[in-house]
Design a protein around this motif. Structure first.
Motif, short mmCIF file in Angstrom:
data_model
loop_
_atom_site.label_atom_id
_atom_site.label_comp_id
_atom_site.label_asym_id
_atom_site.label_seq_id
_atom_site.Cartn_x
_atom_site.Cartn_y
_atom_site.Cartn_z
N LEU A 1 0.82 -1.22 0.00
CA LEU A 1 0.00 0.00 0.00
C LEU A 1 0.86 1.27 0.00
O LEU A 1 0.58 2.21 -0.77
CB LEU A 1 -0.96 -0.02 1.21
N PRO A 2 1.93 1.34 0.84
CA PRO A 2 2.77 2.55 0.77
C PRO A 2 3.32 2.83 -0.63
O PRO A 2 3.38 3.99 -1.06
CB PRO A 2 3.91 2.24 1.75
N LEU A 3 3.68 1.77 -1.37
CA LEU A 3 4.23 1.98 -2.71
C LEU A 3 3.16 2.53 -3.65
O LEU A 3 3.43 3.46 -4.43
CB LEU A 3 4.80 0.67 -3.27
N TRP A 4 1.93 2.00 -3.56
CA TRP A 4 0.84 2.54 -4.40
C TRP A 4 0.57 4.00 -4.07
O TRP A 4 0.28 4.80 -4.97
CB TRP A 4 -0.43 1.70 -4.24
N LEU A 5 0.68 4.35 -2.79
CA LEU A 5 0.48 5.76 -2.39
C LEU A 5 1.60 6.65 -2.96
O LEU A 5 1.35 7.77 -3.39
CB LEU A 5 0.42 5.89 -0.86
N PHE B 1 3.13 6.09 -5.77
CA PHE B 1 2.77 6.23 -7.19
C PHE B 1 1.73 7.35 -7.38
O PHE B 1 1.84 8.17 -8.31
CB PHE B 1 2.20 4.92 -7.75
N ILE B 2 0.71 7.36 -6.51
CA ILE B 2 -0.36 8.38 -6.62
C ILE B 2 0.21 9.78 -6.39
O ILE B 2 -0.11 10.71 -7.13
CB ILE B 2 -1.52 8.07 -5.63
N ILE B 3 1.07 9.90 -5.36
CA ILE B 3 1.71 11.20 -5.09
C ILE B 3 2.47 11.67 -6.33
O ILE B 3 2.34 12.82 -6.77
CB ILE B 3 2.69 11.11 -3.89
N CYS B 4 3.25 10.76 -6.91
CA CYS B 4 4.07 11.07 -8.09
C CYS B 4 3.22 11.57 -9.25
O CYS B 4 3.46 12.65 -9.80
CB CYS B 4 4.85 9.81 -8.49
N VAL B 5 2.18 10.81 -9.61
CA VAL B 5 1.36 11.17 -10.77
C VAL B 5 0.62 12.48 -10.53
O VAL B 5 0.67 13.39 -11.35
CB VAL B 5 0.35 10.04 -11.11
N CYS B 6 -0.05 12.59 -9.37
CA CYS B 6 -0.86 13.78 -9.10
C CYS B 6 0.00 15.03 -8.97
O CYS B 6 -0.47 16.14 -9.25
CB CYS B 6 -1.69 13.60 -7.83
N TYR B 7 1.25 14.86 -8.56
CA TYR B 7 2.13 16.03 -8.43
C TYR B 7 2.64 16.49 -9.79
O TYR B 7 2.50 17.65 -10.16
CB TYR B 7 3.32 15.69 -7.52
N TYR B 8 3.22 15.55 -10.55
CA TYR B 8 3.87 15.95 -11.81
C TYR B 8 2.88 16.42 -12.88
O TYR B 8 3.25 17.22 -13.75
CB TYR B 8 4.74 14.81 -12.35
N VAL B 9 1.62 15.95 -12.82
CA VAL B 9 0.64 16.43 -13.83
C VAL B 9 0.27 17.90 -13.59
O VAL B 9 -0.29 18.55 -14.47
CB VAL B 9 -0.64 15.56 -13.89
N ALA B 10 0.60 18.41 -12.40
CA ALA B 10 0.33 19.83 -12.13
C ALA B 10 1.57 20.70 -12.38
O ALA B 10 1.54 21.91 -12.21
CB ALA B 10 -0.13 20.00 -10.68
N ILE B 11 2.66 20.06 -12.81
CA ILE B 11 3.90 20.81 -13.11
C ILE B 11 4.13 20.90 -14.61
O ILE B 11 4.11 21.98 -15.20
CB ILE B 11 5.13 20.14 -12.43
N PHE B 12 4.34 19.74 -15.27
CA PHE B 12 4.75 19.76 -16.68
C PHE B 12 3.67 20.31 -17.63
O PHE B 12 3.97 21.15 -18.48
CB PHE B 12 5.25 18.38 -17.13
N LEU C 1 -2.02 10.27 4.00
CA LEU C 1 -2.36 8.85 4.14
C LEU C 1 -1.10 7.99 4.29
O LEU C 1 -1.04 7.08 5.12
CB LEU C 1 -3.16 8.37 2.93
N LEU C 2 -0.09 8.30 3.48
CA LEU C 2 1.17 7.55 3.52
C LEU C 2 1.84 7.72 4.89
O LEU C 2 2.37 6.76 5.45
CB LEU C 2 2.11 8.03 2.40
N TYR C 3 1.77 8.92 5.41
CA TYR C 3 2.34 9.19 6.75
C TYR C 3 1.66 8.31 7.80
O TYR C 3 2.32 7.69 8.64
CB TYR C 3 2.17 10.67 7.10
N LEU D 1 -3.29 14.72 -0.04
CA LEU D 1 -4.09 13.73 0.69
C LEU D 1 -3.34 12.39 0.75
O LEU D 1 -3.30 11.72 1.79
CB LEU D 1 -5.45 13.55 0.01
N SER D 2 -2.72 12.02 -0.36
CA SER D 2 -1.96 10.76 -0.43
C SER D 2 -0.73 10.80 0.49
O SER D 2 -0.37 9.78 1.08
CB SER D 2 -1.52 10.47 -1.86
#
Length: 468
Positions: A267-271, A273-284, A440-442, A436-437
């Protein structure tokens, strides 16, 4: 360390003590030349490092060509924002799959040398086809060019890292990765600030703006890809020579990708992944569409808009190695990721709802973007066993590219129908999901007694106790 000191001593005109006893010291110029040509010497490895850094320069320079020429592409090719953002989506699509196979192709099929040369050729061909699309006024050809460019771009980054691991070891490696990342950011920055000016010069010499001017400008930009190909050829030669002289093995990525490992991901690894995707789609995608945003909302000139749009990369160049060192020394990765995501959220809120000078928000965005990269990516190694690392990183890059491809298209559609304010609200929603992710990960990490938030000192103690 002793080896490095020996190398450093050997580079001095007198050479090492033993060498100077056995032979008379050669002239300084001859000694320096010897050091440059000897693959075991530091000077030679610095030459290799320089070539490694420039290897990725062309692909990073050309990746954001559309962002630097957003107004010109939309006007000259007569396309709306949705179609314009397809230029980014087409880059990402092949990498949804290739992230799994790039390492395999380098290790088992081509080898590092041929792999690097082939991927550099894809980058060159892709940029040429992209430019020809402009010259012949065929947008579908530009899309095809970006697709081919994408096939080479991400895999070239894998090859670059493989060379780094092959030539540099241990403590040096973090610094080498930091320098490579800095060089990539410099490529992006130069593109943002140069291409608009270059377009105006081509326009002046051809006598009018239009698709031909756009195509010629992109073709000139493609010279940087030729530079990368030359570096790939030089690296292949030096690597083969070092293998012959030092009997060293050809570099391998060491990635073992097994798709069946995905079912074992925690579960931590999936979280993560979610942090990564949701973060970078708001940058590039934001940077891809940023230039017009700054001219429309804040009334910036074209050149000033390019400058502020590139500030994220400008800050990232020096700060990535510094933040890398900071995270290495302190640990506490989760806290750093939390700081980065909160700061990014604040930046987007400032850009959306205030008329404050956007330099403040963009500088914050640059700092948080640099910090997140240094704190988030190493966390994968803390939550998966070593034999699954290749699959985990491949999957992370794959879904990041999938997210970027889909969100690029959605961002273009929102901008065409609702405008920039609505687009900023959409980016705020993405970063909020990332936040949020992180929370949750914390909580999950704390409940499971995980090591994601250990200090560097505690990690070292745990490592020592495991070894005992």
């Amino acid at each position: 360390m002793e080896d490095e000191e020996e190398e450093a001593r050997a580079l001095l005109p007198g050479g090492s003590d033993e060498a100077s006893r056995e032979t008379r010291p050669p002239p300084a110029a001859s000694g320096a030349l010897q050091a440059l040509c000897d693959p075991s010497r530091l000077a030679h490895r610095l030459v290799v490092l320089l070539l490694m850094c420039f290897l990725g320069f062309g692909s990073y320079f050309c990746y954001d060509n559309p962002a630097a020429l957003q107004i010109q592409v939309k006007r000259d090719m007569q396309v709306n924002t949705t179609k314009f953002m397809l230029l980014y989506a087409w880059y990402s699509w092949p990498n949804v799959v290739l992230c799994f196979f790039g390492g395999f192709l380098i290790d088992r099929v081509f080898g590092i040398r041929w792999g690097t040369i082939i991927f550099s050729c894809f980058v060159c061909i892709g940029q040429v086809v992209f430019a020809l699309g402009g010259i012949f006024n065929a947008f579908w050809l530009m899309e095809l060019g970006r697709f081919v460019f994408g096939i080479g771009g991400e895999s070239l980054a894998v090859a670059q890292n493989t060379y780094a691991v092959s030539w540099f070891k241990g403590k040096e490696l973090n610094l080498v990765f930091g320098l490579q990342l800095s060089m990539a950011r410099i490529g992006s920055t130069v593109n943002m600030n140069l291409m608009g000016w270059l377009y105006s010069k081509v326009e002046a010499s051809l006598g009018s703006a239009g698709h031909t001017t756009l195509g010629v400008t992109l073709m000139i930009g493609g010279i940087t890809c030729i530079l990368s190909l030359v570096c790939a050829l030089a690296l292949a030669y030096l690597d083969q020579r070092a293998e012959r002289i030092l009997h060293k093995e050809q570099g391998k990525t060491g990635e073992v990708i097994k798709l069946t490992d995905v079912k074992d991901f925690s579960l931590p690894l999936w979280l993560i992944f979610i942090i990564c995707v949701c973060y970078y789609v708001a940058i590039f995608p934001f940077i891809g569409l940023g230039k017009v945003f700054f001219t429309e909302k804040f009334g910036f000139s074209s050149q000033a808009a390019s400058a502020i749009n590139s500030i994220v990369y400008v800050i990232s160049a020096p700060m990535s190695p510094i933040f890398g060192l900071l995270v290495d020394k302190t640990g506490k990765n989760l806290i750093w990721v939390l700081c980065a995501v909160v700061t990014t959220l604040a930046s987007h809120i400032m850009l959306a709802f205030t008329l404050w000078n956007p330099w403040i928000a963009m500088c914050l965005l640059g700092l948080s973007y640099s910090l997140l990269a240094c704190a988030l990516w190493p966390m994968v190694a803390f939550v998966v066993p070593e034999h699954q690392l290749g699959t985990a990183y491949g999957f992370m890059q794959s879904i990041q590219n999938l997210g970027l491809a889909v969100i690029s298209i959605i961002a273009g559609m929102i901008l065409d129908t609702r405008g920039y304010l609505f687009l900023e609200v959409f980016f705020i929603a993405c970063v909020s999901l990332s936040l949020l992710s992180v929370v949750l990960l914390y909580m999950v990490n704390r409940a499971q007694g995980g090591n994601l938030n250990y200090s560097a000192k505690k990690r070292e103690e745990m490592k020592l106790s495991h070894e005992e």
